[in-house]
Design a protein around this motif. Structure first.
Motif, short mmCIF file in Angstrom:
data_model
loop_
_atom_site.label_atom_id
_atom_site.label_comp_id
_atom_site.label_asym_id
_atom_site.label_seq_id
_atom_site.Cartn_x
_atom_site.Cartn_y
_atom_site.Cartn_z
N ALA A 63 0.81 -1.23 0.00
CA ALA A 63 0.00 0.00 0.00
C ALA A 63 0.83 1.27 0.00
O ALA A 63 0.48 2.26 -0.66
CB ALA A 63 -0.95 0.00 1.19
N ALA A 64 1.94 1.27 0.72
CA ALA A 64 2.76 2.48 0.80
C ALA A 64 3.38 2.84 -0.54
O ALA A 64 3.72 4.00 -0.79
CB ALA A 64 3.86 2.30 1.85
N ASP A 65 3.52 1.84 -1.42
CA ASP A 65 4.16 2.05 -2.72
C ASP A 65 3.18 2.00 -3.88
O ASP A 65 3.60 2.07 -5.04
CB ASP A 65 5.25 0.99 -2.94
N ALA A 66 1.88 1.84 -3.60
CA ALA A 66 0.92 1.59 -4.67
C ALA A 66 -0.15 2.66 -4.76
O ALA A 66 -0.53 3.28 -3.77
CB ALA A 66 0.26 0.22 -4.47
N GLU A 67 -0.65 2.87 -5.97
CA GLU A 67 -1.85 3.67 -6.20
C GLU A 67 -2.68 3.00 -7.28
O GLU A 67 -2.16 2.23 -8.11
CB GLU A 67 -1.51 5.10 -6.58
N VAL A 68 -3.97 3.26 -7.27
CA VAL A 68 -4.90 2.60 -8.18
C VAL A 68 -5.45 3.59 -9.18
O VAL A 68 -5.87 4.70 -8.83
CB VAL A 68 -6.07 1.95 -7.40
N VAL A 69 -5.44 3.19 -10.45
CA VAL A 69 -6.06 3.96 -11.54
C VAL A 69 -7.18 3.09 -12.12
O VAL A 69 -6.94 1.92 -12.46
CB VAL A 69 -5.05 4.32 -12.63
N LEU A 106 -5.58 2.15 0.22
CA LEU A 106 -4.92 2.29 -1.08
C LEU A 106 -5.27 3.65 -1.69
O LEU A 106 -6.43 4.09 -1.64
CB LEU A 106 -5.37 1.17 -2.03
N ALA A 107 -4.29 4.33 -2.26
CA ALA A 107 -4.53 5.61 -2.92
C ALA A 107 -5.29 5.36 -4.22
O ALA A 107 -4.84 4.60 -5.08
CB ALA A 107 -3.20 6.30 -3.22
N ALA A 108 -6.46 5.95 -4.36
CA ALA A 108 -7.28 5.77 -5.56
C ALA A 108 -8.05 7.05 -5.82
O ALA A 108 -9.10 7.29 -5.21
CB ALA A 108 -8.23 4.59 -5.38
N ASN A 109 -7.54 7.87 -6.73
CA ASN A 109 -8.20 9.14 -7.01
C ASN A 109 -8.13 9.51 -8.49
O ASN A 109 -8.33 10.66 -8.85
CB ASN A 109 -7.59 10.26 -6.17
N SER A 110 -7.84 8.52 -9.36
CA SER A 110 -7.68 8.81 -10.78
C SER A 110 -8.55 7.87 -11.62
O SER A 110 -8.54 6.65 -11.40
CB SER A 110 -6.22 8.66 -11.21
N VAL A 111 -9.26 8.44 -12.56
CA VAL A 111 -10.09 7.67 -13.49
C VAL A 111 -9.70 8.03 -14.91
O VAL A 111 -9.57 9.21 -15.25
CB VAL A 111 -11.59 7.95 -13.26
N TYR A 137 -9.10 11.71 -16.67
CA TYR A 137 -8.24 11.84 -17.85
C TYR A 137 -8.95 11.18 -19.03
O TYR A 137 -9.69 10.21 -18.87
CB TYR A 137 -6.90 11.15 -17.61
N ARG A 138 -8.68 11.72 -20.21
CA ARG A 138 -9.28 11.16 -21.43
C ARG A 138 -8.22 10.47 -22.28
O ARG A 138 -7.17 11.05 -22.56
CB ARG A 138 -9.95 12.27 -22.25
N VAL A 164 -1.63 10.52 -17.18
CA VAL A 164 -2.10 10.37 -15.80
C VAL A 164 -0.94 10.63 -14.85
O VAL A 164 0.07 9.91 -14.88
CB VAL A 164 -2.68 8.96 -15.57
N GLU A 165 -1.09 11.62 -14.01
CA GLU A 165 -0.04 11.95 -13.06
C GLU A 165 -0.05 10.94 -11.91
O GLU A 165 -1.03 10.80 -11.19
CB GLU A 165 -0.24 13.36 -12.51
N THR A 166 1.05 10.21 -11.77
CA THR A 166 1.19 9.24 -10.69
C THR A 166 2.48 9.52 -9.93
O THR A 166 3.41 10.11 -10.48
CB THR A 166 1.22 7.80 -11.24
N SER A 167 2.52 9.07 -8.69
CA SER A 167 3.69 9.39 -7.87
C SER A 167 4.30 8.19 -7.17
O SER A 167 5.33 8.32 -6.52
CB SER A 167 3.29 10.43 -6.81
N ARG A 168 3.70 7.01 -7.32
CA ARG A 168 4.19 5.86 -6.57
C ARG A 168 4.80 4.82 -7.50
O ARG A 168 4.49 4.77 -8.70
CB ARG A 168 3.05 5.26 -5.75
N PRO A 169 5.65 3.94 -6.95
CA PRO A 169 6.36 2.96 -7.79
C PRO A 169 5.43 1.96 -8.47
O PRO A 169 5.72 1.50 -9.57
CB PRO A 169 7.28 2.25 -6.80
N LEU A 170 4.31 1.61 -7.82
CA LEU A 170 3.39 0.63 -8.37
C LEU A 170 2.07 1.29 -8.70
O LEU A 170 1.40 1.85 -7.83
CB LEU A 170 3.16 -0.51 -7.38
N VAL A 171 1.69 1.23 -9.98
CA VAL A 171 0.41 1.78 -10.42
C VAL A 171 -0.47 0.62 -10.88
O VAL A 171 -0.18 -0.03 -11.90
CB VAL A 171 0.57 2.80 -11.57
#
Length: 493
Positions: A63-69, A106-111, A137-138, A164-171
């Motif tokens: 979780a510390a290294d991941a974000e969800v798209v 889990l960080a999840a704020n991008s569609v 994002y389109r 898509v702007e991401t900041s973590r190692p695992l997307v």
């Protein structure tokens, strides 16, 4: 129930494998998640011991290294496409998924709205999400996708998509359903990262088919039966065989698209890190099977369940005859028949003896329990009550539901709700049992034993109501019905 899968080992191995893949690409990985990220009940049925939320629990270790798209197809928004299993639109499910991910840390704020061509409802939905603080994002429909690689991997192809702007190692790139554009989203992001001078890679996480089990293994056959409506087929990965002289299993769509995916990655990265679709995967399931025979037996039962579910769908809608024919072939391949479970013939025999719908269930201790339709209880209610009494250690001939609890519910249905059926559904029976438990300790004991039926298989001589089927599903009981209705009516609820 006999366990065949080491869930704790799986969580540890899977997380370690993903970490290793991240490091392989220099610290950034786009991971396409196929199948269900949570509530994976198919996996828990064919791999007894696999918990339905195992994949999310594994991700929580990262979780510390991941974000969800979340990717969603604009056409699915425009046409209000629904998920058949939970009855909500893909658009609604996107928000539901994001809430669940966020509740788990889990960080999840991008569609990403894929296949965008100016669909009005997609535009309106984007404005709604942006008003909620969700980043949207389109990604546009690219002419010549996926074969015109030179055009796709260019400023006029992927280059036109929003980055898509991401900041973590695992997307983690996931979606509410198939056809949402997860792969294209990952590759578009790779293109954007490469242009920005960021080292990044792509991998795929798909639980089935299990690449290091043989093609004829019942676990893999069960997956093919589960996806028969998608026309998925398990095949030997020819690219892996050629590159490494090793037999692995993949499915037809990944094998068919691999040359194009490889060409795109070569265009983006200079060379492809993968020589086969199997190379792209990170699935560790096959290494965590602790009892192969238990998984084989569980998978054989799942294949039979898929047969009954498809046959029932034909009875309800008239569609699915080709799918049923395919499942019959898979049943032959797995060497199973509709009578794999003794509960099947038992329910038919009980129905013949009574002249009314009946049900049967194999309990965890191997006991074969039946239930018949009577004046106050339907077959599903009767079977459930009998099974609960047995696993609770209450004699079958002992009453645990009082007439004072049953009769008012039946009277309410007929006299006030104008139902033509006075018999109680299984959920109503549990309510009556709960009322009785206030004065009868035996009834409370029966209710407390409900968890012991999880994983059991129940068979019925007719198609039971959606209400009964849902209650059984909520209890974790698998349901199979003969593909015929109790009444010869045109309309069935």
């Amino acid at each position: 129930m006999r366990q065949g899968f080491d869930n704790n080992k799986y969580i540890e191995m899977q997380a370690a494998q993903i970490r290793e893949r991240i490091s392989t690409f220099g610290g950034k990985l786009y991971l396409e998640f196929g199948g269900k990220l949570f509530d994976d009940y198919h996996a828990s049925r064919v791999l007894p011991g696999f918990e339905p939320d195992s994949k999310v629990r594994m991700l929580m270790q990262l979780a510390a290294d991941a974000e969800v798209v979340v990717a969603i197809n604009a056409d699915d928004i425009e046409h209000a496409k629904h998920r058949a299993d939970i009855g909500i639109t893909y658009a609604e499910d996107t928000l539901r998924l994001m809430d669940i991910y966020r509740s788990m840390g889990l960080a999840a704020n991008s569609v990403v709205i894929t296949h965008f061509t100016g669909q009005p409802r997609a535009e309106a939905w984007q404005k709604r999400l942006e008003g909620m603080g969700i980043r949207c994002y389109r990604h546009y429909l690219i002419e010549g996708y996926p074969t015109n690689v030179d055009h796709i991997v260019s400023d006029e192809g992927f280059g036109k998509n929003d980055f898509v702007e991401t900041s973590r190692p695992l997307v983690v790139v996931t979606a509410p359903g198939p056809g949402s554009g997860k792969l294209a989203t990952c590759l578009s992001q790779l293109f954007g990262e490469h242009k920005r001078g960021v080292a990044a890679g792509y991998a795929k996480f798909e639980t089935f088919p299990v690449w290091n089990l043989e093609l004829s293994h019942p676990v893999n056959i069960a997956y093919e039966a589960a996806t028969v409506d998608l026309d998925d087929r398990n095949i030997i990965d020819p690219f892996h065989l050629e590159a490494y002289d090793k037999v692995t299993v993949n499915y037809n769509r990944d094998v068919e698209t691999f040359p194009v995916v490889k060409a795109m990655m070569e265009k983006i990265l200079g060379e492809s890190p993968y020589q086969s679709p199997t190379d792209m995967g990170v699935n560790m399931v096959g290494f965590c099977i602790s009892d192969d025979e238990a998984c084989r037996e569980a998978s054989r039962n799942e294949i039979v369940r898929r047969y009954f579910h498809t046959a029932e769908q034909i009875a309800r809608t008239g569609h699915g005859k080709e799918d049923l024919a395919k499942i019959k072939l898979l049943m032959q391949q797995a060497d199973v028949t509709v009578d794999l479970s003794p509960a099947h013939q038992a329910c038919l025999k009980r129905a013949e003896e009574t002249g009314h719908p009946a049900g049967a269930m194999v309990l965890p201790d191997g006991t074969l329990m039946t239930g018949k339709t009577n004046s106050i209880l339907g077959a599903a209610s009767s079977l459930l009550l009998n099974a609960l009494k047995h696993v609770a250690g209450v004699p079958e001939d002992e009453y645990v539901v009082s007439d004072e609890a049953l009769e008012p519910i039946s009277r309410l249905k007929t006299e006030h709700l104008h139902s033509s059926n006075p018999r109680l559904h299984s959920d109503e029976t549990l309510i009556a049992l709960s009322i009785s438990s206030a004065t009868n300790p035996r009834a409370a004991k029966v209710i407390d034993a409900a968890h012991k039926l999880r994983g059991c298989d129940a068979y019925f001589s007719v198609i039971i109501s959606h209400t009964d089927e849902k209650l059984y599903r909520d209890l974790g009981i698998n349901v199979c019905c003969e593909p015929q209705f109790e009444q010869a009516s045109y309309y069935h609820r």
